[in-house]
Design a protein around this motif. Sequence first.
Motif: not given
Length: 171
Positions: A93-99, A27-32, A60-67
């Motif tokens: 991104v609010s949090q990075f999780n590294l294995s 997928l190219r976008s997950f914003a919808d 960035a698109a997802v971050a802008q799409a949700v409140h």
Amino acid sequence: EVTMRCNAHCGFCDYWKTDASTKSDELRSFADAARYFNPMLVTFTGGEPLLRRDLEEIVAAVAQAVHLKYITLITHGGMLTPERALSLWQAGVSQFNLSLDYLDERHDRARGIPGLTRRILDTVPRMRELGIDNIRFNTVIKNDNIGDVLPIVRHAESMGCGVNLSVYTDA
């Protein structure tokens, strides 16, 4: 899961077997979807999400799409540079999780990426210097690393990081 592709070769996962040709089907976008569900938490994972060159745009698109949102990224860390981390942080991104399942070369062998542990342990302090202050290690507890869990937690604490623990079972 922004991709099913991965360049690690973890014994407990088979994403690395995904053919590279599947890139064209991603997928190219997950914003919808984000706009429709308006989730409070979004986790970007894969496969290895950093294989996506357009990951910043997706975040960035997802971050802008949700409140109300909290966006996490799960990565093996082999491709994460401080600069890419900063770019993703600025994208939302609010949090990075590294294995991280071991503090030595056993982690490199388990993930099939030579030098991975050193790369992670060198990159995290540089990320923190850039102002990225929410980094956690994802540690999968297995029979052969149970004695390593507390040292990982202590090392994470000394770096200003947290740890997420999960249990692996093949049954």
